[in-house]
Scaffold this active site. Structure first.
Site, PDB file in Angstrom:
ATOM      1  N   TYR A  43       0.790  -1.231   0.000  1.00 50.03           N
ATOM      2  CA  TYR A  43       0.000   0.000   0.000  1.00 50.03           C
ATOM      3  C   TYR A  43       0.820   1.279   0.000  1.00 50.03           C
ATOM      4  CZ  TYR A  43      -3.547  -3.416   1.318  1.00 50.03           C
ATOM      5  OH  TYR A  43      -4.378  -4.516   1.347  1.00 50.03           O
ATOM      6  N   HIS A 291     -12.784  -3.017  10.094  1.00 48.19           N
ATOM      7  CA  HIS A 291     -11.584  -3.004   9.269  1.00 48.19           C
ATOM      8  C   HIS A 291     -11.334  -1.592   8.741  1.00 48.19           C
ATOM      9  CE1 HIS A 291      -8.545  -5.561   7.441  1.00 48.19           C
ATOM     10  NE2 HIS A 291      -8.529  -4.689   6.443  1.00 48.19           N
TER      11      HIS A 291
END
Length: 580
Positions: A43, A291
Site C-alpha cells: 500500500y 476493518h
C-alpha cells in the site's frame, strides 16, 4: 529528535530470482546494531497513513526505543520491481527480506514483523517457513487463511470486500505500471465505473466478467476456486502454526471482517507453537473496531472515548511486546484484552475463549408467522414441547436482503459508515426476513465468545443461503446488529465439497455467526434474524447448482424456505453467556 534518527529511502533488497524490492530504513543515527522491525506492505511505504497510522506503530518512537525499522513495498507494488500476485510470492520474498535485514550492519540478527490486513498476511506467510532470526510477529486485523473469511465465508463470496479492495487499493497503482494503449484504457474505464457507483458494480452480473478480469487478473482466479481446494491450501498459514516459533501480538476488532482469523491465529499458536516460550508469548487484543477504522464510533453506535485504539497507545504496546520478545522474557502485557460492548469497558482475561462462559440455548418459537418484526416470532430458553407450525418465506435473489452493518468492508470503510452495529428497522420490515424476539431481560446478560445457530430448515431449491444475525433491541424499539454469519447450503458438509439439497427435505444446518463480547442490558431484548441473503456483503446465490460467479439475472430463481421449531426439530441460537 530528528538529529538522532537516520532514514535511508529506497534501499534495494534483491530477491532470489533477481527481482529488486525497495525499502525505507529508519534507525538510530549512532550506535547499534539493533533488533529490527519489518513491515512489508502493498500500500505504499511512503504513505504515512498506510505505513504508520493504520498499523498502530510509528517508526520514530520505535527508533527512539532502540529498534531499527524497515518498511518495504512488496513485489510489483509502488517502488518495487516485479509483478504483484497476491499471496503467492510472500513466503519466499519474506524469507529473502528477513535474511537481508539480518545481514545488514544495523541489525543484531533479531527481527520482528508487524502490520495490519494484507500486511498481516506477509507476516504469517513468512512465519510459516520458520525463517532464522524471526522472533516475533504482530498481525493486526488479518486472516488465518485466504479462502475462508478472506475471499469466502461459509462458502459465500465476500463480494463487498473483494470488489472494493481491488477498486480502492489494488488496481490503481497496478494500472499506472501498464503501458498506455487500448487495454489500459479499458481497465481504467472499468475502475472508474466501480469507483463512481460501487453498489451498481455489486449488482452487475455475471461476477466473472471479462472487464474485471482485465482490471485484476487474480480476481478471476479467486472466483474460479470457490471450494477450498489446493489453490488455497498452498497459501494457508493457519495450518502451519506448529512451525511458528515466534511470539505473537494478535490485534482484532469485533466488527472486523477478518476477526475469525485473528482469533484462530491466537488460539492456534497458543496451543501448537513448537516451543513453550512461543506458546507462552502469545497475546490478544480485541477492540470494538471494524476493518480500517479503529476509532470510537462504529456504525450507529459510539463506544466512548475509551473505545478508540488511541486509548491503548498501540505504539507503546508494540514496543513492549517486541522488546520482551528480543530479550526472551515475558511481556508486561495482559494475555488477553477485550473491549466489552454494552458495558463500555476494557477487560483483561487469562484465556480466549473464556472457559467460564456457559453455552446457553435460546429457542425459536412462534405460531408460524415470524415474517418481519411485526410477526409472532419469539425467542426463549424453553424448547418447544409441541408441534409449532413452521415459518415460511420466499427468498428472491433478484430482490436480496440488503446488508445492514456487521463485519463489512463497504464504501465508507475508513469511518465505519456501513460496518458494525447498524439499526435494523429496514431489514426487519421485510417479509423475507424471519424475526424472533425474546422478552425484556430482568438483568444484564453478557455474551462473550462464539455465537452459533442450529437451524432445522428446508429449501424448495437445490441450493440456498442461510443468513442469520444476533440483534440487541433497546427498550425504545431501536434494534442494532451485534454479529452475523452465513452458510451456503451446498457447502454444509465443508467448503471442500459441493452437495446439493434435496428440495423440500428438512436438514439441520449448524454454523457460526462469529465471536463477540456484548452486554445486553436489563430491559433490552435479544433478537435473531433469519434470511437467505445479505447483499452486497455476500454475493447472491442463484439458488441453483450452478457456479454463482457465472450466473446471470436469468439464472436467478426464487425459492420457498421453511424454518422448523417443533418438538422434534428445535431450532436454537446458542450464546456463550458469562455467569453473573
Amino acid at each position: 529528535m530528528g538529529a538522532s534518527v537516520r532514514v535511508e529511502r529506497g534501499v534495494e533488497v534483491p530477491m532470489r530470482d533477481g527481482t529488486v524490492l525497495r525499502a525505507d530504513v529508519w534507525r538510530p543515527a549512532e550506535g547499534g546494531p539493533w533488533p529490527a522491525l519489518l513491515q512489508r506492505l502493498p500500500y505504499d511505504k511512503s504513505s504515512s497513513f498506510m505505513a504508520q497510522h493504520i498499523v498502530g506503530l510509528e517508526p520514530l518512537p520505535a527508533v527512539e526505543r532502540g529498534f531499527a525499522v524497515v518498511i518495504q513495498d512488496t513485489r510489483g507494488r509502488y517502488s518495487s520491481d516485479g509483478v504483484f500476485n497476491p499471496y503467492f510470492d510472500e513466503t519466499e520474498d519474506g524469507l529473502d527480506t528477513i535474511a537481508w535485514v539480518r545481514a545488514q550492519p544495523f541489525c543484531d540478527g533479531r527481527v520482528g514483523m508487524y502490520g495490519a490486513s494484507y500486511i498481516g498476511a506477509t507476516q504469517l506467510l513468512a512465519a510459516r517457513a520458520a525463517p532464522e532470526g524471526l522472533v516475533a510477529i504482530a498481525p493486526q486485523l488479518t486472516a488465518a487463511e485466504y479462502h475462508d473469511v478472506w475471499s469466502y465465508s461459509g462458502g459465500a463470496l465476500q463480494l463487498g470486500f473483494l470488489l472494493l479492495w481491488i477498486a480502492e487499493s489494488l488496481a490503481p497503482p497496478d494500472l499506472l505500471r501498464r503501458p498506455r494503449g487500448p487495454e489500459r484504457e479499458r481497465a481504467e474505464r472499468t475502475l472508474l465505473e466501480i469507483l463512481r457507483d460501487p453498489h451498481a458494480a455489486y449488482r452487475r452480473l455475471p461476477l466473472d466478467r471479462d472487464d474485471l478480469a482485465e482490471l485484476a487478473p487474480y480476481y478471476r482466479e479467486w472466483l474460479s476456486h470457490p471450494r477450498r481446494d489446493v489453490f488455497w491450501q498452498v497459501i494457508d498459514p493457519g495450518s502451519a502454526h506448529a512451525r511458528m516459533d515466534v511470539a505473537g501480538l494478535h490485534i482484532g476488532g469485533w466488527h472486523d471482517i477478518f476477526l475469525p482469523g485473528t482469533l484462530r491465529n491466537y488460539t492456534g499458536m497458543r496451543a501448537d507453537a513448537p516451543s513453550a516460550w512461543a506458546r507462552e508469548s502469545q497475546h490478544l487484543i480485541v477492540g470494538p473496531w471494524a476493518h480500517g477504522n479503529l476509532g470510537d464510533h462504529q456504525g450507529d453506535v459510539w463506544y466512548g472515548y475509551g473505545g478508540a485504539s488511541a486509548a491503548l497507545d498501540l505504539t507503546a504496546t508494540h514496543a513492549e511486546f517486541f522488546r520482551a520478545a528480543v530479550e526472551r522474557r515475558p511481556a508486561e502485557l495482559p494475555r488477553v484484552k477485550i473491549f466489552v460492548m454494552g458495558a463500555g469497558v476494557w477487560r483483561d482475561e487469562e484465556e480466549w475463549p473464556p472457559s467460564r462462559a456457559v453455552e446457553t440455548a435460546f429457542y425459536l418459537r412462534g405460531g408460524g408467522n415470524a415474517n418481519s418484526a411485526a410477526g409472532d416470532g419469539r425467542l426463549g430458553r424453553t424448547p418447544p414441547g409441541v408441534d409449532e407450525p413452521a415459518d415460511i418465506y420466499v427468498s428472491d435473489p433478484a430482490d436480496p436482503v440488503p446488508t445492514a452493518g456487521g463485519a463489512t468492508f463497504l464504501p465508507g470503510v475508513l469511518i465505519g459508515r456501513n460496518s458494525g452495529p447498524k439499526e435494523q428497522s429496514a431489514v426487519e420490515s421485510r417479509a423475507d426476513v424471519l424475526v424472533y424476539t425474546g422478552e425484556p431481560l430482568a438483568e444484564d446478560l453478557e455474551v462473550t465468545g462464539e455465537v452459533v445457530i442450529e437451524l432445522h430448515a428446508a429449501s424448495g431449491a437445490e441450493d440456498c443461503d442461510w443468513a442469520a444475525r444476533l440483534v440487541d433491541v433497546h427498550p425504545d424499539g431501536r434494534a442494532y446488529g451485534v454479529v452475523d454469519g452465513i452458510l451456503r447450503a451446498r457447502y454444509r458438509h465443508g467448503t471442500g465439497q459441493e452437495v446439493p439439497l434435496r428440495p423440500g427435505e428438512p436438514e439441520l444446518f449448524r454454523f457460526p455467526l462469529g465471536a463477540t463480547s456484548q452486554v445486553f442490558r436489563a430491559g433490552h431484548r435479544i433478537r435473531l434474524q433469519i434470511a437467505s441473503s445479505n447483499f452486497p456483503r455476500f454475493d447472491r446465490n442463484p439458488q441453483r447448482m450452478i457456479p454463482p460467479a457465472t450466473a446471470t439475472e436469468a439464472d436467478m430463481r426464487p425459492a420457498r424456505q421453511t424454518v422448523f421449531h417443533d418438538a422434534a426439530r428445535p431450532s436454537r441460537l446458542i450464546l456463550p453467556v458469562i455467569p453473573g
